[in-house]
Design a protein around this motif. Sequence first.
Motif, short mmCIF file in Angstrom:
data_model
loop_
_atom_site.label_atom_id
_atom_site.label_comp_id
_atom_site.label_asym_id
_atom_site.label_seq_id
_atom_site.Cartn_x
_atom_site.Cartn_y
_atom_site.Cartn_z
N PHE A 337 4.84 25.62 40.79
CA PHE A 337 6.23 24.87 40.87
C PHE A 337 6.79 26.65 41.56
O PHE A 337 7.81 26.82 42.29
CB PHE A 337 6.38 25.61 39.75
N ARG A 338 6.08 27.61 42.78
CA ARG A 338 6.60 28.54 42.84
C ARG A 338 7.77 27.92 44.33
O ARG A 338 9.10 28.79 43.81
CB ARG A 338 5.71 29.15 44.22
N LEU A 339 7.43 27.26 45.50
CA LEU A 339 8.43 27.00 46.11
C LEU A 339 9.89 26.06 45.69
O LEU A 339 11.09 26.76 46.30
CB LEU A 339 8.04 25.92 47.21
N ARG A 340 9.78 25.51 44.23
CA ARG A 340 10.90 24.88 44.39
C ARG A 340 11.17 25.63 43.37
O ARG A 340 13.08 25.60 43.66
CB ARG A 340 10.07 23.82 43.04
N ARG A 341 10.99 26.48 42.49
CA ARG A 341 12.03 27.46 42.06
C ARG A 341 12.33 28.50 42.84
O ARG A 341 13.51 28.86 42.19
CB ARG A 341 11.11 28.21 41.08
N GLY A 342 11.48 28.93 43.70
CA GLY A 342 12.46 29.71 44.24
C GLY A 342 13.64 29.40 44.77
O GLY A 342 14.90 29.67 44.94
N VAL A 343 13.60 27.76 45.37
CA VAL A 343 14.45 27.13 46.03
C VAL A 343 15.31 26.59 44.86
O VAL A 343 17.15 27.35 45.28
CB VAL A 343 14.33 26.21 46.57
N ASN A 344 15.12 26.83 44.08
CA ASN A 344 16.52 26.77 42.60
C ASN A 344 17.33 27.78 42.11
O ASN A 344 17.93 27.49 42.29
CB ASN A 344 15.46 25.89 41.28
N ALA A 345 15.98 28.45 42.03
CA ALA A 345 17.00 30.47 41.98
C ALA A 345 18.03 30.81 43.07
O ALA A 345 19.07 31.29 43.00
CB ALA A 345 15.93 31.19 41.81
N LEU A 346 17.68 30.19 44.56
CA LEU A 346 18.90 30.57 45.16
C LEU A 346 20.09 29.52 44.98
O LEU A 346 21.41 29.98 45.18
CB LEU A 346 18.15 29.71 46.75
#
Length: 385
Positions: A337-346
């Motif tokens: 989930f790293r990439l998805r969660r990073g984009v979501n946090a942004l």
Amino acid sequence: MRSCDVVIIGAGPAGSSSAISLARLGYSVVLLDKEQFPREKLCGDFINPSNWPILRALGVDKEILARARQRVTGFRITTVAGDQAECPLPLTSAEPFGLGLSRAALDHILVEKAQGENVTVLQNCRIKRLTREDNPWHLEFDRAGTIETLRARMLIGADGRHSWVAHHLGLTRSADMRGRAVAFQLRLQCRGGFGDRVEIHLFPGGYVGLLGLGEDMINLCLAVDKDRLPDDQPFTRLLESRLPLNPHLKTILNRSEPAGELRSTYPVYFPPRHSYSDGVLLVGDAARVNEPVSGEGIYFALKSGLLAAETIDAAFRAGDFSAARLRAYETACRSEFRLRRGVNALIRTLIYRPALASPLIRFSVKRRRLLDSIVRTVCLPHAAR
Ligand SMILES: Cc1cc2nc3c(=O)[nH]c(=O)nc-3n(C[C@H](O)[C@H](O)[C@H](O)COP(=O)(O)OP(=O)(O)OC[C@H]3O[C@@H](n4cnc5c(N)ncnc54)[C@H](O)[C@@H]3O)c2cc1C
């Protein structure tokens, strides 16, 4: 007393996907929920195209297609200043569209699939006691007025964002209850229909998500900064005076009438919980939630259910249900989930700050690649990006 290998508390997408996977691996599984299915729940009702590989693997894709009345192929975002950016969803032959489908229908299909895989599904259950002595879990619950007991080697908490399991076992963090935003959901009857886009409309203090469900029905979800929530009749005041400040949203609201029950939840977002301990895993929203703006919660729920089943299978094979072994689940989730969660946090940082979000939306009208690549990360499975 009933006895099983794995008891799963909560039969939403996370609970059902882990139940189906574990039953197929040969484990005896009890899936227990406090509700009777089909039941509605607060959600934007958007089935993101990234879900297709999982829905196919679970064997529910055809049933879901047959039930859905709305295919979704585009995305639009608008601002109070009247700017709007749009793009098609990044579709492939394997992920040909997203869907608008009520959670009553989606979750019921998944629960019925679990039953078909020999999972014991117990509905209308209220948990009274949960203890763990000498390894097995002991669960006492009230099922439609009768007290029943159950013994299981492994426990999965799939009971959603307000997880009783997480609270009862001390897996929450103190920041859990200090979220920034409140969410509301309401169905609307929209004269003239709505089309095949999922839409985000910014308004002062928050954003609205709109999605067609077919037959002139739309789902409206909104998240609003709780410090900017009107004190008195908050939803009515937002609907009547704040939301129409966005001219695009105003046009849609002018031809819509409320057509269902108002639901709300708080907090919209909280930091991830400890998702494993001795003999227990948390899956779906019980473990981690995202800002719902990206419509990925069902994906996280289904996928984490599959990852939990893999870890539990390995634990049974090793005869080791310790936290040290079950940690593999948390590691797998982080990496997946790293990439998805990073984009979501942004996105979460920007979406409540129109002073930052609006110029970016204007910019992405000229430079489509920015919007395209965000939507691509959100909507395509890892392998297809
Ligand atoms: C405003 C908003 C809009 C959203 N829109 C979307 C969207 O459009 N698309 C998307 O993919 N995601 C969306 N999400 C996120 C999505 O709804 C969740 O991520 C998803 O429902 C998580 O599934 P789950 O199985 O983990 O939990 P849930 O779906 O919450 O299921 C939990 C189950 O546990 C049961 N339960 C709870 N407590 C107990 C108990 N004590 N005992 C027994 N059973 C219990 C409940 O009855 C329920 O059936 C949205 C979220 C919000 C807040």
